[in-house]
Enzyme design. Structure first.
Site, PDB file in Angstrom:
ATOM      1  N   THR A 100      -0.552  -7.241  -7.584  1.00 37.59           N
ATOM      2  CA  THR A 100      -1.662  -8.005  -8.148  1.00 37.59           C
ATOM      3  C   THR A 100      -2.751  -7.021  -8.552  1.00 37.59           C
ATOM      4  O   THR A 100      -3.308  -6.322  -7.700  1.00 37.59           O
ATOM      5  CB  THR A 100      -2.186  -8.999  -7.099  1.00 37.59           C
TER       6      THR A 100
ATOM      7  N   ASN B 257      -4.432 -17.618  -7.420  1.00 39.51           N
ATOM      8  CA  ASN B 257      -4.695 -17.453  -5.983  1.00 39.51           C
ATOM      9  C   ASN B 257      -6.093 -17.931  -5.607  1.00 39.51           C
ATOM     10  O   ASN B 257      -6.286 -18.554  -4.567  1.00 39.51           O
ATOM     11  CB  ASN B 257      -4.511 -15.985  -5.582  1.00 39.51           C
TER      12      ASN B 257
ATOM     13  N   GLU C  68       3.702 -11.399  -9.204  1.00 36.97           N
ATOM     14  CA  GLU C  68       4.587 -11.983  -8.194  1.00 36.97           C
ATOM     15  C   GLU C  68       3.906 -13.203  -7.570  1.00 36.97           C
ATOM     16  O   GLU C  68       2.740 -13.124  -7.194  1.00 36.97           O
ATOM     17  CB  GLU C  68       4.867 -10.927  -7.105  1.00 36.97           C
ATOM     18  N   PHE C  69       4.649 -14.302  -7.477  1.00 38.34           N
ATOM     19  CA  PHE C  69       4.060 -15.524  -6.898  1.00 38.34           C
ATOM     20  C   PHE C  69       4.737 -15.927  -5.596  1.00 38.34           C
ATOM     21  O   PHE C  69       4.504 -17.025  -5.096  1.00 38.34           O
ATOM     22  CB  PHE C  69       4.140 -16.676  -7.909  1.00 38.34           C
TER      23      PHE C  69
ATOM     24  N   CYS D 296      -3.091 -11.684   0.829  1.00 36.18           N
ATOM     25  CA  CYS D 296      -3.394 -11.961  -0.587  1.00 36.18           C
ATOM     26  C   CYS D 296      -4.698 -12.719  -0.830  1.00 36.18           C
ATOM     27  O   CYS D 296      -5.585 -12.210  -1.515  1.00 36.18           O
ATOM     28  CB  CYS D 296      -2.229 -12.722  -1.220  1.00 36.18           C
TER      29      CYS D 296
ATOM     30  N   ALA E 271      -5.985 -29.203   6.388  1.00 35.99           N
ATOM     31  CA  ALA E 271      -7.209 -28.634   6.960  1.00 35.99           C
ATOM     32  C   ALA E 271      -6.821 -27.770   8.154  1.00 35.99           C
ATOM     33  O   ALA E 271      -5.862 -28.058   8.855  1.00 35.99           O
ATOM     34  CB  ALA E 271      -8.142 -29.751   7.380  1.00 35.99           C
TER      35      ALA E 271
ATOM     36  N   THR F 215      -2.479  -3.333  -3.202  1.00 33.86           N
ATOM     37  CA  THR F 215      -3.781  -3.244  -3.881  1.00 33.86           C
ATOM     38  C   THR F 215      -4.835  -3.820  -2.923  1.00 33.86           C
ATOM     39  O   THR F 215      -5.395  -4.893  -3.171  1.00 33.86           O
ATOM     40  CB  THR F 215      -3.771  -4.033  -5.214  1.00 33.86           C
TER      41      THR F 215
HETATM   42  P1  NAD Z   1       2.913  -3.822   1.405  1.00 29.15           P
HETATM   43  O1  NAD Z   1       1.744  -3.068   1.939  1.00 29.15           O
HETATM   44  O2  NAD Z   1       3.739  -4.658   2.329  1.00 29.15           O
HETATM   45  O3  NAD Z   1       3.906  -2.794   0.694  1.00 29.15           O
HETATM   46  C1  NAD Z   1       3.496  -1.798  -0.188  1.00 29.15           C
HETATM   47  C2  NAD Z   1       4.412  -0.604  -0.003  1.00 29.15           C
HETATM   48  O4  NAD Z   1       4.142   0.349  -1.026  1.00 29.15           O
HETATM   49  C3  NAD Z   1       4.213   0.143   1.323  1.00 29.15           C
HETATM   50  O5  NAD Z   1       5.451   0.222   2.000  1.00 29.15           O
HETATM   51  C4  NAD Z   1       3.725   1.528   0.891  1.00 29.15           C
HETATM   52  O6  NAD Z   1       4.182   2.569   1.744  1.00 29.15           O
HETATM   53  C5  NAD Z   1       4.323   1.642  -0.497  1.00 29.15           C
HETATM   54  N1  NAD Z   1       3.675   2.629  -1.370  1.00 29.15           N
HETATM   55  C6  NAD Z   1       2.358   2.785  -1.632  1.00 29.15           C
HETATM   56  N2  NAD Z   1       2.187   3.763  -2.524  1.00 29.15           N
HETATM   57  C7  NAD Z   1       3.407   4.240  -2.864  1.00 29.15           C
HETATM   58  C8  NAD Z   1       3.875   5.244  -3.737  1.00 29.15           C
HETATM   59  N3  NAD Z   1       3.031   5.973  -4.477  1.00 29.15           N
HETATM   60  N4  NAD Z   1       5.192   5.465  -3.809  1.00 29.15           N
HETATM   61  C9  NAD Z   1       6.065   4.740  -3.083  1.00 29.15           C
HETATM   62  N5  NAD Z   1       5.670   3.754  -2.230  1.00 29.15           N
HETATM   63  C10 NAD Z   1       4.367   3.517  -2.124  1.00 29.15           C
HETATM   64  O7  NAD Z   1       2.346  -4.697   0.203  1.00 29.15           O
HETATM   65  P2  NAD Z   1       2.894  -6.136  -0.288  1.00 29.15           P
HETATM   66  O8  NAD Z   1       2.435  -7.216   0.619  1.00 29.15           O
HETATM   67  O9  NAD Z   1       4.331  -6.007  -0.588  1.00 29.15           O
HETATM   68  O10 NAD Z   1       2.049  -6.296  -1.644  1.00 29.15           O
HETATM   69  C11 NAD Z   1       2.304  -5.491  -2.768  1.00 29.15           C
HETATM   70  C12 NAD Z   1       1.542  -6.064  -3.950  1.00 29.15           C
HETATM   71  O11 NAD Z   1       2.049  -7.363  -4.284  1.00 29.15           O
HETATM   72  C13 NAD Z   1       0.049  -6.256  -3.724  1.00 29.15           C
HETATM   73  O12 NAD Z   1      -0.650  -6.005  -4.912  1.00 29.15           O
HETATM   74  C14 NAD Z   1      -0.061  -7.720  -3.375  1.00 29.15           C
HETATM   75  O13 NAD Z   1      -1.316  -8.249  -3.684  1.00 29.15           O
HETATM   76  C15 NAD Z   1       1.003  -8.331  -4.257  1.00 29.15           C
HETATM   77  N6  NAD Z   1       1.552  -9.599  -3.772  1.00 29.15           N
HETATM   78  C16 NAD Z   1       1.838  -9.745  -2.458  1.00 29.15           C
HETATM   79  C17 NAD Z   1       2.386 -10.949  -2.010  1.00 29.15           C
HETATM   80  C18 NAD Z   1       2.697 -11.152  -0.555  1.00 29.15           C
HETATM   81  O14 NAD Z   1       3.009 -12.293  -0.192  1.00 29.15           O
HETATM   82  N7  NAD Z   1       2.634 -10.126   0.292  1.00 29.15           N
HETATM   83  C19 NAD Z   1       2.635 -11.992  -2.916  1.00 29.15           C
HETATM   84  C20 NAD Z   1       2.365 -11.791  -4.251  1.00 29.15           C
HETATM   85  C21 NAD Z   1       1.817 -10.582  -4.679  1.00 29.15           C
END
Ligand code: NAD
Length: 435
Positions: A122, A210, A151-152, A262, A254, A86
């Protein structure tokens, strides 16, 4: 249980591996064919401590599989987790929902039996309502509920966090869906707090958490600026503050400011949501602007330190947005490097895990070193930008022979300041004036 996971990134992949380890049958779908090809071949696509071993174990046991077919992941699943990105919208900076709504639309036609669709991504408040509406329009006879399951996990600790969550928040407006999720998370029920709230509250909890942590980081950075002018030491101040249980000692280091995939986007999305409903959240607005300025200020400190040195060579330790990950998205290190490059700096960098991801972003705009010591050879200044533990045990004596000018800018307060000064380094750190 049969679980489908949509999106195999930093959230989807560790979550899939964790759920498979708990004995579930997990099918991960991603539209990025190259990722799926690698994962199918047993090759991990991200670095996370402890992920490799569990991935191989569950992959070999046949509990974890990968596909580009939405049908294979969704049909017959008890729970479908949506874990797609997102990212911030390029213009408005609200959460860009195109991947979420595309995933919801695609999955709708493959729903067979009753399925719980849980949003791990998120997402802004009200998204659950929109997903429900989309699916109902596309597949009016489908039996499903949509819940929010934020997810946290922390990157770098994703596997640890999966098995040791601080809390599990379930935003559900359906008793039936709540029961399914209780069953899925049964192994955690005795060891963590499970909070059951409405879907809209759950969506808000993630952003509000966050944004709060981001504000804490920005606050300690402002206190660090104050300490530098007033003769206090921010590490001591943070320690004293953190002993107060109401404050807590975490997120009080700091440094360069917050980054990663995120906090920057989630603060912007929360601020946008506040403005949208007519209640601007000034603390968050200030945090966003202050954090942006922080990275510019730090880059200017570096430029200032080499102002008198013609063709200065700048060595950088750290490219990832934090230690324990190869993720460079919105990395403060990359932002600082960006400002330095705009000023035509000559940079050589080293990072223990993020050389590949950084190189895909920066290409040949900088040079890359094989290890931390070759990075500082003949350098005029060393700038520490990511808090990798191995930097804290650097052989300063040896480095004093390698560098052309003995200057260190330790923006993560990792080195022994007294030793650096004793060895003749001009040493700058954060929140403390070194005499
Ligand atoms: P990311 O970009 O690493 O992974 C997302 C994946 O989704 C990509 O591989 C993409 O190809 C795939 N994708 C997108 N559209 C798709 C579809 N229609 N069908 C199949 N696959 C599809 O993202 P992330 O870091 O894993 O984050 C995912 C979500 O979780 C976000 O909303 C983020 O804010 C939230 N989040 C992330 C973290 C973190 O530490 N990275 C922690 C908590 C929450």
């Amino acid at each position: 249980m049969k679980i489908g996971i949509i999106g195999t990134g930093y959230v989807g992949l560790p979550t899939g591996v964790g759920l498979a380890e708990l004995g579930n049958e997990v099918v991960c779908v991603d539209k990025a064919k190259d990722k799926i090809d690698d994962l199918k071949a047993g090759k991990l696509t991200i670095y996370e401590e402890g992920l490799d071993k569990l991935f191989q174990k569950n992959f070999n046991a046949g509990r974890l599989s990968f596909t580009t077919s939405m049908r294979k992941a969704v049909s017959g699943a008890d729970v479908v987790l949506i874990a797609v990105g997102t990212p911030p919208h390029p213009i408005t900076h609200e959460a860009d929902m195109k991947y979420i709504y595309a995933a919801a639309t695609e999955l709708a036609e493959y729903l067979t039996d009753y399925t719980v669709i849980a949003t791990k991504s998120t997402v802004p408040v009200g998204t659950g309502d929109n997903i429900e509406q989309l699916i109902r329009t596309k597949n009016p006879t489908a039996r499903f509920d949509v819940i929010s399951l934020p997810e946290f996990l922390r990157e770098g600790f994703a596997i640890y966090d999966f098995f040791n969550p601080d809390r599990i928040v379930v935003g559900s407006n359906s008793e039936k869906a709540t029961e399914v999720i209780k069953e899925l998370y049964a192994p955690f029920i005795d060891k963590t707090q499970m909070l059951f709230v409405s879907r809209r509250s759950s969506e808000t909890i993630k952003y509000a958490s966050n944004a709060f942590l981001a504000m804490k980081i920005h606050y300690i950075n402002e206190i660090a600026n104050f300490c530098e002018k007033s003769g206090a030491d921010v590490a001591e101040v943070a320690k004293g503050m953190g002993l107060d249980k109401r404050i807590g000692n975490r997120f009080l280091n700091a440094g360069l400011g917050f980054g990663g995939s995120c906090f920057p986007k989630d603060t912007m999305a929360m601020a946008y949501m506040g403005r949208l409903v007519g209640t601007p959240i000034e603390l968050i607005e200030t945090t966003i602007a202050g954090n942006q300025k922080r990275k510019q200020d730090m880059a200017e400190r570096v430029l200032q330190s080499v102002k008198q040195i013609p063709n200065a060579k700048i060595a950088v330790w750290g490219l990832a947005f934090k230690d324990g990950t190869d993720d460079c998205r919105q990395s403060p290190a990359m932002d600082v490097i960006g400002v330095l490059l705009q000023n035509k700096a000559d940079i050589i960098a080293y990072d223990p895990k993020a050389m590949g991801t950084a190189c895909r972003i920066l290409g040949d705009k900088i040079a890359y070193a094989d290890d931390m010591y070759s990075a500082v050879k003949d350098a005029d200044v060393l700038v520490i930008l990511t808090e990798w533990k191995e930097f804290s045990t650097a052989d300063l004596q040896g480095m004093s022979q390698l560098m052309r000018h003995k200057k260190i800018m330790d923006f993560r307060n990792m080195l022994d300041a007294d030793e650096a000064v004793k060895l003749g380094f001009e040493y700058q750190c954060i929140g403390r004036k070194i005499s």
